[in-house]
Enzyme design. Structure first.
Site, PDB file in Angstrom:
ATOM      1  N   ASP A 125     -17.033  83.579 -83.237  1.00  0.00           N
ATOM      2  CA  ASP A 125     -18.399  83.041 -83.216  1.00  0.00           C
ATOM      3  C   ASP A 125     -18.462  81.885 -82.221  1.00  0.00           C
ATOM      4  O   ASP A 125     -17.445  81.248 -81.927  1.00  0.00           O
ATOM      5  CB  ASP A 125     -18.779  82.486 -84.599  1.00  0.00           C
ATOM      6  CG  ASP A 125     -19.070  83.583 -85.621  1.00  0.00           C
ATOM      7  OD1 ASP A 125     -19.255  84.745 -85.238  1.00  0.00           O
ATOM      8  OD2 ASP A 125     -19.121  83.244 -86.826  1.00  0.00           O
ATOM      9  N   ARG A 176     -20.989  89.355 -78.067  1.00  0.00           N
ATOM     10  CA  ARG A 176     -22.194  89.314 -78.901  1.00  0.00           C
ATOM     11  C   ARG A 176     -23.138  88.339 -78.198  1.00  0.00           C
ATOM     12  O   ARG A 176     -22.759  87.197 -77.929  1.00  0.00           O
ATOM     13  CB  ARG A 176     -21.897  88.783 -80.294  1.00  0.00           C
ATOM     14  CG  ARG A 176     -23.181  88.582 -81.126  1.00  0.00           C
ATOM     15  CD  ARG A 176     -22.960  87.718 -82.347  1.00  0.00           C
ATOM     16  NE  ARG A 176     -22.016  88.320 -83.260  1.00  0.00           N
ATOM     17  CZ  ARG A 176     -21.228  87.610 -84.074  1.00  0.00           C
ATOM     18  NH1 ARG A 176     -21.239  86.285 -84.047  1.00  0.00           N
ATOM     19  NH2 ARG A 176     -20.394  88.224 -84.884  1.00  0.00           N
TER      20      ARG A 176
HETATM   21  C1  LIG Z   1     -25.124  89.041 -86.056  1.00  0.00           C
HETATM   22  C2  LIG Z   1     -25.496  87.663 -85.604  1.00  0.00           C
HETATM   23  C3  LIG Z   1     -24.498  86.766 -85.297  1.00  0.00           C
HETATM   24  C4  LIG Z   1     -24.819  85.478 -84.844  1.00  0.00           C
HETATM   25  N1  LIG Z   1     -23.811  84.645 -84.418  1.00  0.00           N
HETATM   26  C5  LIG Z   1     -24.140  83.461 -83.881  1.00  0.00           C
HETATM   27  C6  LIG Z   1     -23.150  82.621 -83.290  1.00  0.00           C
HETATM   28  O1  LIG Z   1     -21.971  82.961 -83.241  1.00  0.00           O
HETATM   29  N2  LIG Z   1     -23.552  81.426 -82.773  1.00  0.00           N
HETATM   30  C7  LIG Z   1     -24.867  81.026 -82.802  1.00  0.00           C
HETATM   31  O2  LIG Z   1     -25.165  79.938 -82.311  1.00  0.00           O
HETATM   32  N3  LIG Z   1     -25.823  81.788 -83.366  1.00  0.00           N
HETATM   33  C8  LIG Z   1     -25.493  82.986 -83.894  1.00  0.00           C
HETATM   34  N4  LIG Z   1     -26.474  83.769 -84.427  1.00  0.00           N
HETATM   35  C9  LIG Z   1     -27.819  83.196 -84.693  1.00  0.00           C
HETATM   36  C10 LIG Z   1     -28.737  83.356 -83.509  1.00  0.00           C
HETATM   37  O3  LIG Z   1     -28.305  82.538 -82.454  1.00  0.00           O
HETATM   38  C11 LIG Z   1     -30.161  82.955 -83.900  1.00  0.00           C
HETATM   39  O4  LIG Z   1     -30.174  81.644 -84.311  1.00  0.00           O
HETATM   40  C12 LIG Z   1     -30.765  83.814 -84.995  1.00  0.00           C
HETATM   41  O5  LIG Z   1     -30.392  85.153 -84.842  1.00  0.00           O
HETATM   42  C13 LIG Z   1     -32.280  83.754 -84.945  1.00  0.00           C
HETATM   43  O6  LIG Z   1     -32.732  84.137 -83.679  1.00  0.00           O
HETATM   44  P1  LIG Z   1     -33.487  85.515 -83.416  1.00  0.00           P
HETATM   45  O7  LIG Z   1     -33.029  86.071 -82.110  1.00  0.00           O
HETATM   46  O8  LIG Z   1     -33.350  86.415 -84.560  1.00  0.00           O
HETATM   47  O9  LIG Z   1     -34.996  85.069 -83.144  1.00  0.00           O
HETATM   48  P2  LIG Z   1     -35.982  84.201 -84.031  1.00  0.00           P
HETATM   49  O10 LIG Z   1     -37.199  84.058 -83.189  1.00  0.00           O
HETATM   50  O11 LIG Z   1     -35.348  82.961 -84.546  1.00  0.00           O
HETATM   51  O12 LIG Z   1     -36.261  85.130 -85.255  1.00  0.00           O
HETATM   52  C14 LIG Z   1     -37.079  86.287 -85.155  1.00  0.00           C
HETATM   53  C15 LIG Z   1     -37.751  86.481 -86.485  1.00  0.00           C
HETATM   54  O13 LIG Z   1     -36.764  86.798 -87.464  1.00  0.00           O
HETATM   55  C16 LIG Z   1     -37.070  86.194 -88.696  1.00  0.00           C
HETATM   56  N5  LIG Z   1     -35.979  85.311 -89.102  1.00  0.00           N
HETATM   57  C17 LIG Z   1     -35.063  84.716 -88.310  1.00  0.00           C
HETATM   58  N6  LIG Z   1     -34.200  84.010 -89.056  1.00  0.00           N
HETATM   59  C18 LIG Z   1     -34.592  84.144 -90.340  1.00  0.00           C
HETATM   60  C19 LIG Z   1     -34.096  83.653 -91.580  1.00  0.00           C
HETATM   61  N7  LIG Z   1     -32.994  82.900 -91.648  1.00  0.00           N
HETATM   62  N8  LIG Z   1     -34.749  83.982 -92.716  1.00  0.00           N
HETATM   63  C20 LIG Z   1     -35.836  84.775 -92.668  1.00  0.00           C
HETATM   64  N9  LIG Z   1     -36.349  85.267 -91.517  1.00  0.00           N
HETATM   65  C21 LIG Z   1     -35.743  84.956 -90.377  1.00  0.00           C
HETATM   66  C22 LIG Z   1     -38.373  85.466 -88.503  1.00  0.00           C
HETATM   67  O14 LIG Z   1     -39.441  86.310 -88.887  1.00  0.00           O
HETATM   68  C23 LIG Z   1     -38.437  85.228 -87.025  1.00  0.00           C
HETATM   69  O15 LIG Z   1     -39.746  85.109 -86.571  1.00  0.00           O
HETATM   70  C24 LIG Z   1     -26.178  85.074 -84.800  1.00  0.00           C
HETATM   71  C25 LIG Z   1     -27.199  85.977 -85.107  1.00  0.00           C
HETATM   72  C26 LIG Z   1     -26.875  87.260 -85.479  1.00  0.00           C
HETATM   73  C27 LIG Z   1     -27.985  88.226 -85.747  1.00  0.00           C
END
Ligand SMILES: Cc1cc2nc3c(=O)[nH]c(=O)nc-3n(C[C@H](O)[C@H](O)[C@H](O)COP(=O)(O)OP(=O)(O)OC[C@H]3O[C@@H](n4cnc5c(N)ncnc54)[C@H](O)[C@@H]3O)c2cc1C
Length: 306
Positions: A125, A176
């Site tokens: 990560d 990723r």
């Molecule tokens: C498999 C995976 C691994 C990841 N690993 C890392 C990592 O190693 N380092 C890192 O910095 N980040 C990591 N992330 C987190 C990532 O960086 C984002 O912070 C997170 O995925 C939210 O961004 P988004 O692209 O989904 O867009 P967003 O615009 O944040 O979310 C899109 C929509 O999804 C929904 N949503 C998002 N989060 C939530 C929640 N918690 N509860 C309910 N609804 C929600 C909302 O409706 C939002 O409008 C990871 C994410 C995933 C999916």
């Protein structure tokens, strides 16, 4: 996010831990390995892959880091014994990065070697920007030692990401790609969601052009559309990329991807160090204010009624 929700997000660290734990239940498989096993079994039955994360970024001592290593060894044994379709995700801090780069390298090597002996894969990560250089260095060092069963995470919010992709290109890394969750200053990170999205698309296109295997990690419908478009334009087969989502976040979008024939991997955290991870998930939940209000009201009614 509305002003009220943003205010609640800032107040989250003041919310009592039992409330945080209850509100974040859906993001975490549970405290024990058996909880992760049952969750992964269910996901596999739904034709979803998994990556299991042993929660542990709050560790303070070498002994605690060693316990995380042992926990991963138990995970690999369990995955093999139960024939689960799952890799693992590790955090450098959980393996002792804040205690020393050498200690973390040794712990990571142990985890990666144990994974290799059982035909498994380790994704490192990416954490906040104070750890980016060290994390990329650890990845490079282990690759230089000949380990191939490991991958990295890149964050589109960081301005450096495109140059990191160029610098890593020779290794054809398994990446990723995500937006990045940590709060970073404007000098090093895009603050505007449109810029973070544009950077995500540029990074994805560059990685796919270079032939990298990419885990497209997002729940953002617009980005999922761009991801689908780009893998189609690159003529990729089903096993040449994957989408990734977090346990408990927008599962219906994941179901749609699977129904359309894409590979989907779900991030499944488990363990006793649940607090920091839970706070980050709640901070991203657009309905967090409503949940907290409902919980507070529920507890008040519960108290009055008893
Ligand atoms: C498999 C995976 C691994 C990841 N690993 C890392 C990592 O190693 N380092 C890192 O910095 N980040 C990591 N992330 C987190 C990532 O960086 C984002 O912070 C997170 O995925 C939210 O961004 P988004 O692209 O989904 O867009 P967003 O615009 O944040 O979310 C899109 C929509 O999804 C929904 N949503 C998002 N989060 C939530 C929640 N918690 N509860 C309910 N609804 C929600 C909302 O409706 C939002 O409008 C990871 C994410 C995933 C999916």
């Amino acid at each position: 996010m509305a002003i009220f929700d943003r205010a609640i997000v800032r107040l989250l660290p003041a919310v009592p831990r039992p409330v945080v734990q209850k509100l974040s239940e859906r993001y975490i498989a549970g405290p024990e390995l058996k909880d992760a096993r049952e969750t992964v079994r269910r996901l596999n039955a739904e034709r979803k892959l998994a990556t299991i994360d042993v929660l542990g970024e709050e560790i303070r001592t070498e002994e605690e880091a060693a316990a995380i290593v042992r926990a991963y060894q138990d995970v690999f044994a369990d995955i093999e014994r139960c024939a689960l379709d799952s890799g693992v995700s590790v955090k450098a801090t959980a393996l002792g990065l804040k205690l020393g780069l050498g200690l973390c390298r040794d712990n990571l090597r142990t985890v990666v070697e144990d994974a290799a002996s059982r035909g498994n894969f380790v994704r490192i990560d990416m954490e906040d920007s104070s750890t980016t250089d060290d994390t990329l260095q650890l990845y490079r060092e282990l690759r230089a030692e000949g380990h191939t069963n490991l991958g990295i995470v890149l964050q589109s919010m960081l301005r450096r990401t495109l140059s990191d992709i160029e610098a890593l290109a020779k290794l054809a890394p398994s990446v990723r790609l995500c937006k990045g969750i940590y709060v970073e200053p404007p000098e090093i990170a895009y603050q505007d969601d449109r810029a973070v999205r544009a950077s995500f698309v540029r990074a994805l296109e560059t990685l796919l052009d270079a032939g990298s295997y990419v885990g497209i990690a997002t729940h953002d419908e617009w980005l999922l559309g761009e991801g689908r478009r780009l893998v189609h334009e690159h003529g990729l087969e089903r096993d040449e990329y994957e989408f990734q989502m977090l346990l408990g976040v927008r599962p219906q979008l994941g179901d749609e991807l699977v129904a359309d024939g894409h590979r989907l991997r779900i991030y499944v955290p488990f363990g006793r160090h649940w607090y920091a991870y839970s706070l980050r998930r709640l901070q991203e939940n657009p309905r967090i204010a409503g949940y907290i209000a409902a919980d507070t009201l529920g507890r008040m009614i519960g108290r009055n009624g008893s």
